[in-house]
Design a protein around this motif. Structure first.
Motif, short mmCIF file in Angstrom:
data_model
loop_
_atom_site.label_atom_id
_atom_site.label_comp_id
_atom_site.label_asym_id
_atom_site.label_seq_id
_atom_site.Cartn_x
_atom_site.Cartn_y
_atom_site.Cartn_z
N GLU A 25 109.99 49.06 43.02
CA GLU A 25 108.78 49.66 42.46
C GLU A 25 107.74 48.60 42.11
OE1 GLU A 25 107.76 52.90 42.29
OE2 GLU A 25 109.53 53.11 43.55
N LEU A 26 108.19 47.45 41.62
CA LEU A 26 107.25 46.36 41.35
C LEU A 26 106.60 45.89 42.66
CD1 LEU A 26 109.14 44.25 38.67
CD2 LEU A 26 107.09 45.65 38.34
N CYS A 27 107.38 45.84 43.72
CA CYS A 27 106.81 45.46 45.03
C CYS A 27 105.78 46.48 45.49
CB CYS A 27 107.92 45.30 46.06
SG CYS A 27 108.98 43.86 45.77
N ASN A 28 106.06 47.76 45.26
CA ASN A 28 105.09 48.81 45.59
C ASN A 28 103.81 48.63 44.79
OD1 ASN A 28 106.79 50.04 47.44
ND2 ASN A 28 107.59 51.50 45.97
N GLY A 29 103.96 48.33 43.49
CA GLY A 29 102.79 48.09 42.64
C GLY A 29 101.99 46.90 43.13
N PHE A 30 102.70 45.86 43.54
CA PHE A 30 102.02 44.68 44.09
C PHE A 30 101.19 45.05 45.30
CE2 PHE A 30 101.90 41.21 47.16
CZ PHE A 30 101.26 40.23 46.41
N ARG A 31 101.78 45.80 46.21
CA ARG A 31 101.05 46.19 47.43
C ARG A 31 99.82 47.04 47.12
NH1 ARG A 31 106.34 45.98 49.45
NH2 ARG A 31 106.79 48.16 48.98
N PHE A 43 91.44 38.58 41.45
CA PHE A 43 90.74 39.28 40.38
C PHE A 43 90.02 40.50 40.96
CE2 PHE A 43 86.58 40.04 38.44
CZ PHE A 43 87.00 40.55 37.22
N GLU A 44 89.37 40.32 42.10
CA GLU A 44 88.61 41.40 42.71
C GLU A 44 89.50 42.57 43.13
OE1 GLU A 44 88.32 38.15 43.73
OE2 GLU A 44 86.42 37.72 42.72
N SER A 45 90.63 42.25 43.74
CA SER A 45 91.52 43.34 44.18
C SER A 45 92.15 44.04 42.97
CB SER A 45 92.61 42.83 45.13
OG SER A 45 93.56 42.02 44.49
N LEU A 46 92.44 43.28 41.93
CA LEU A 46 92.98 43.88 40.71
C LEU A 46 91.95 44.81 40.08
CD1 LEU A 46 95.33 44.02 38.72
CD2 LEU A 46 94.38 42.02 37.56
N LYS A 47 90.71 44.36 40.03
CA LYS A 47 89.65 45.17 39.45
C LYS A 47 89.41 46.44 40.29
CE LYS A 47 84.91 45.09 37.88
NZ LYS A 47 83.81 44.29 37.43
N ASN A 48 89.37 46.29 41.59
CA ASN A 48 89.09 47.42 42.48
C ASN A 48 90.22 48.44 42.51
OD1 ASN A 48 86.63 46.32 43.21
ND2 ASN A 48 87.45 45.31 45.01
N ASN A 49 91.46 48.00 42.31
CA ASN A 49 92.61 48.89 42.47
C ASN A 49 93.33 49.21 41.17
OD1 ASN A 49 92.27 48.89 45.33
ND2 ASN A 49 93.27 46.90 45.41
N SER A 50 92.86 48.68 40.06
CA SER A 50 93.58 48.86 38.79
C SER A 50 93.70 50.32 38.37
CB SER A 50 92.92 48.03 37.68
OG SER A 50 91.59 48.44 37.48
N SER A 51 92.75 51.16 38.74
CA SER A 51 92.83 52.57 38.34
C SER A 51 94.02 53.28 39.00
CB SER A 51 91.53 53.30 38.66
OG SER A 51 91.31 53.32 40.06
N LEU A 52 94.51 52.74 40.12
CA LEU A 52 95.67 53.33 40.79
C LEU A 52 96.93 53.27 39.91
CD1 LEU A 52 95.20 51.82 44.36
CD2 LEU A 52 94.72 54.17 43.64
N ASP A 75 96.52 28.82 42.23
CA ASP A 75 95.62 29.12 43.35
C ASP A 75 94.60 30.21 43.02
OD1 ASP A 75 97.24 31.38 43.38
OD2 ASP A 75 97.80 31.19 45.49
N GLY A 76 94.62 30.72 41.78
CA GLY A 76 93.64 31.73 41.38
C GLY A 76 94.00 33.15 41.78
N ALA A 77 95.22 33.36 42.26
CA ALA A 77 95.68 34.68 42.71
C ALA A 77 97.16 34.81 42.37
CB ALA A 77 95.45 34.84 44.20
N LEU A 78 97.66 36.04 42.47
CA LEU A 78 99.08 36.29 42.21
C LEU A 78 99.79 36.65 43.50
CD1 LEU A 78 98.82 38.60 39.05
CD2 LEU A 78 99.17 36.13 39.13
N ASN A 79 100.81 35.87 43.84
CA ASN A 79 101.66 36.28 44.96
C ASN A 79 102.68 37.28 44.41
OD1 ASN A 79 103.97 34.86 43.91
ND2 ASN A 79 103.23 32.98 44.89
N GLN A 80 103.52 37.81 45.26
CA GLN A 80 104.42 38.87 44.84
C GLN A 80 105.37 38.41 43.74
OE1 GLN A 80 105.79 41.62 47.83
NE2 GLN A 80 107.85 41.52 47.01
N MET A 81 105.93 37.21 43.85
CA MET A 81 106.85 36.71 42.84
C MET A 81 106.14 36.51 41.51
SD MET A 81 109.88 36.02 41.95
CE MET A 81 110.79 35.94 43.47
N GLU A 82 104.94 35.94 41.54
CA GLU A 82 104.18 35.74 40.30
C GLU A 82 103.89 37.08 39.62
OE1 GLU A 82 101.64 31.69 41.28
OE2 GLU A 82 100.92 33.61 42.07
#
Length: 114
Positions: A25-31, A43-52, A75-82
């Motif tokens: 489920e965490l992997c699904n949330g990441f995707r 940051f941009e993808s988090l902002k754009n998709n956070s309402s999901l 690197d300014g972003a979160l990979n799946q493990m992070e």
């Protein structure tokens, strides 16, 4: 980051799904949150998709803080493990169970590769 409105559902999910299910489920949330072109959460993808994920009430500062808090490689972003580590860190109740859940998920992954 202001977590006063944060409702921690991860322990409930862990109880219902077990370690492997929770990681799935965490992997699904990441995707859902990631930038599809870059394969990471920016940051941009988090902002754009956070309402999901019901995070639409978080401010830009809150979202930026989430990225900074989880960004271990700088690197300014979160990979799946992070992202998964960050979700565990944001869940105080789950931290107590996290070692067991992590071991269970890793054992399952090891079994899947055999």
């Amino acid at each position: 980051m202001d977590q006063s409105g944060f409702q921690d559902f991860l322990p409930l999910m862990a109880d219902k799904l077990g370690g492997e299910g929770l990681i799935g489920e965490l992997c699904n949330g990441f995707r859902l949150l990631m930038d599809a072109d870059k394969g990471v959460i920016t940051f941009e993808s988090l902002k754009n998709n956070s309402s999901l994920l019901g995070l639409e009430d978080l401010t830009d500062d809150d979202l930026m803080s989430m990225v900074k808090e989880g960004d271990f490689d700088g690197d300014g972003a979160l990979n799946q493990m992070e992202f998964c580590v960050l979700m565990f860190r944001l869940s105080p109740d789950l931290m107590d169970q996290s070692q067991f859940l992590l071991e269970e998920a890793l054992e399952q992954e090891e079994f899947n590769y055999l």
